[in-house]
Design an enzyme around this catalytic site. Structure first.
Site, PDB file in Angstrom:
ATOM      1  CD  GLU A 290      39.954 -17.728 -53.877  1.00 35.21           C
ATOM      2  OE1 GLU A 290      38.889 -18.277 -53.549  1.00 35.21           O
ATOM      3  OE2 GLU A 290      40.557 -17.961 -54.952  1.00 35.21           O
TER       4      GLU A 290
ATOM      5  CG  ASN B   2      43.406 -17.941 -56.809  1.00 38.30           C
ATOM      6  OD1 ASN B   2      42.937 -19.070 -56.723  1.00 38.30           O
ATOM      7  ND2 ASN B   2      42.764 -16.863 -56.392  1.00 38.30           N
TER       8      ASN B   2
ATOM      9  CD  GLU C 148      42.169 -20.847 -53.075  1.00 35.43           C
ATOM     10  OE1 GLU C 148      41.618 -20.696 -54.194  1.00 35.43           O
ATOM     11  OE2 GLU C 148      41.591 -20.631 -51.992  1.00 35.43           O
TER      12      GLU C 148
ATOM     13  CG  ASP D  66      40.928 -23.015 -56.755  1.00 37.77           C
ATOM     14  OD1 ASP D  66      39.778 -23.240 -56.344  1.00 37.77           O
ATOM     15  OD2 ASP D  66      41.336 -21.881 -57.050  1.00 37.77           O
TER      16      ASP D  66
ATOM     17  CD  GLU E  11      35.873 -21.863 -55.379  1.00 39.91           C
ATOM     18  OE1 GLU E  11      36.746 -21.076 -55.044  1.00 39.91           O
ATOM     19  OE2 GLU E  11      36.036 -22.732 -56.246  1.00 39.91           O
TER      20      GLU E  11
END
Ligand code: C2E
Ligand code: CA
Ligand code: CA
Length: 394
Positions: free
Chosen positions: A178, A236, A268, A298, A355
């Site tokens: 990520e 993101n 995300e 997310d 996560e």
């Protein structure tokens, strides 16, 4: 650390019980023990202008007048850097939620013991005490920046992605990373997103950052793939960006220009606010999915109507929020929530990601629940591109 050097405070309404604890502390070598009969009195002692800061408070929950919960709230509000041991006979669920509450108030909980407390128990809990460092939950973390400073930083391209590995739970192999925004500030060093994301979102400037991240993230992905690692990269996306129906096209062009197949890129999306123009957002997301991008929900389980998102977004990945994953092994309710989320992901035929895997216990737990992939400090912290390239090679 032993009781000897600590400034201690016993908060307990029952004089006999209080005496008992004080005697034990003295037996453990404590030389500075204060006593309070309820939260109000304890607070007055802590707030006393000239008093030495209390290191550890041993606190009953149920007290007439100001109870233990209210006491902890005030302590948190005043930003006293206390550690707390709770003495109580409440059941596990209540105590677990008091633990969370304390953390949210910025108080560190050393432990919870059932009354009457034993000497060895007390010794063990106190030995877990160490002074809170400046990185603790109360620190103001970062300098505050004005929008103009942040925009200036973006124009100077001082922002770059750090990469945090994602691994396959079954094989332990690296499957992706990520990209998390970092500002390499000339004076303040590496600045984390909470100092600038909201500012950019609220002022309508987030796209500048998004594209700066996207360009660097896809170029990094291309680089490690060219070196022979079959990795994906996740970027993101802010919900506010989805208002603009041209977004999907813009993203696609950047990715293709870097010579990367959209299949290796996951976007995300956090449901942190209600979608203002849900139609526009869904158009963008459907278009991205048609082009082959991965779409991830997310922070699943938090925010607004996440269940509803599941039914209308053509997503490919479900990212279970870290607040459920942390300490999942120790808390039954968390385990049930995580297990159900993984189960739901499987039934929806999308990839599940846990996560915030911070410990071996978290890792063992999500692995045994059949989670597909995991991300968290236990595996690796976010790192700059050079370190990530090295990490891939290992
Ligand atoms: P997020 O998307 O949920 O990213 C995960 C955050 O959790 C990251 O914080 C990461 O460093 C942190 N983290 C990862 N593993 C662990 C762990 O085991 N324990 C704990 N306690 N934390 C862990 P970070 O980098 O500070 O980012 C915070 C948030 O800022 C992100 O949350 C994301 O919502 C936002 N953000 C970051 N980069 C971007 C960006 O380029 N664009 C947008 N729109 N938002 C971004
Ligand atoms: Ca994310
Ligand atoms: Ca997240």
């Amino acid at each position: 650390m032993t009781a000897k050097g600590l400034n201690l405070l016993v908060v307990e309404d029952d004089a006999f019980q209080r005496r008992l604890v004080v005697d034990m502390l003295c037996a453990l070598g404590a030389s500075s023990v204060n006593e309070a009969g309820d939260g109000k009195q304890a607070l007055e002692m802590i707030r006393g202008a000239n008093s030495r800061p209390v290191d550890v408070a041993l606190c009953d929950l149920n007290m007439p007048g100001m109870d233990g919960l209210e006491f902890l709230r005030h302590v948190g509000h005043d930003q006293h850097r206390l550690s707390v041991i709770i003495l109580s006979a409440m059941d596990g669920k209540v105590l677990a939620s008091v633990g969370r509450m304390s953390a949210m108030y910025g108080i560190r909980l050393l432990g919870v013991v059932e009354k009457p407390i034993g000497l060895e128990q007390l010794r063990a809990l106190l030995s877990a005490y160490h002074p809170l460092d400046s990185e603790g939950p109360l620190s103001k973390a970062t300098a505050e920046f004005t929008l103009e400073e942040v925009r200036q930083g973006i124009r100077a391209k001082q922002f770059e992605p750090f990469f945090q590995p994602k691994v396959d739970c079954r094989t332990g192999r690296l499957v992706g990373a990520e990209a998390l925004a970092r500002w390499r500030h000339p004076e303040h060093g590496v600045v984390a997103p909470r100092a600038f994301i909201q500012l950019l979102e609220e002022s309508g400037n987030i796209d500048d950052l998004t594209f700066l991240m996207l360009e660097q993230a896809v170029s990094a992905c291309r680089k490690v793939r060219d070196a022979g690692h079959q990795l994906t990269v996740s970027v993101n996306l802010s919900l506010v960006s989805l208002d603009d129906t041209a977004l999907a096209g813009r993203i696609t062009r950047v990715v293709l220009k870097a010579g990367l197949d959209p299949r290796w890129v996951t976007l995300e999306i956090t449901e942190s606010m209600a979608m203002t123009k849900a139609g526009h957002a869904l158009e963008n997301l459907a278009r991205l999915r048609m082009r082959g991008f991965g779409l991830s929900i997310d922070d699943y389980g938090t925010g607004y109507s996440t269940m509803q998102q599941l039914t209308r977004i053509a997503f490919s990945e479900l990212k279970i929020d870290q607040s459920f994953v942390k300490e999942v092994a120790a808390n039954e309710a968390l385990r049930i929530v995580v297990e159900s989320s993984i189960d739901m992901a499987r039934k929806l035929r999308v990839v599940s990601v846990a996560e915030g895997v911070e410990t071996q216990q978290d890792w063992d737990a999500v692995k045994s629940m059949g989670c597909d992939t995991a991300q968290g400090y236990f595996i690796a912290r976010p790192m700059d591109l050079d370190s990530f390239v090295e990490y891939c090679a290992r």
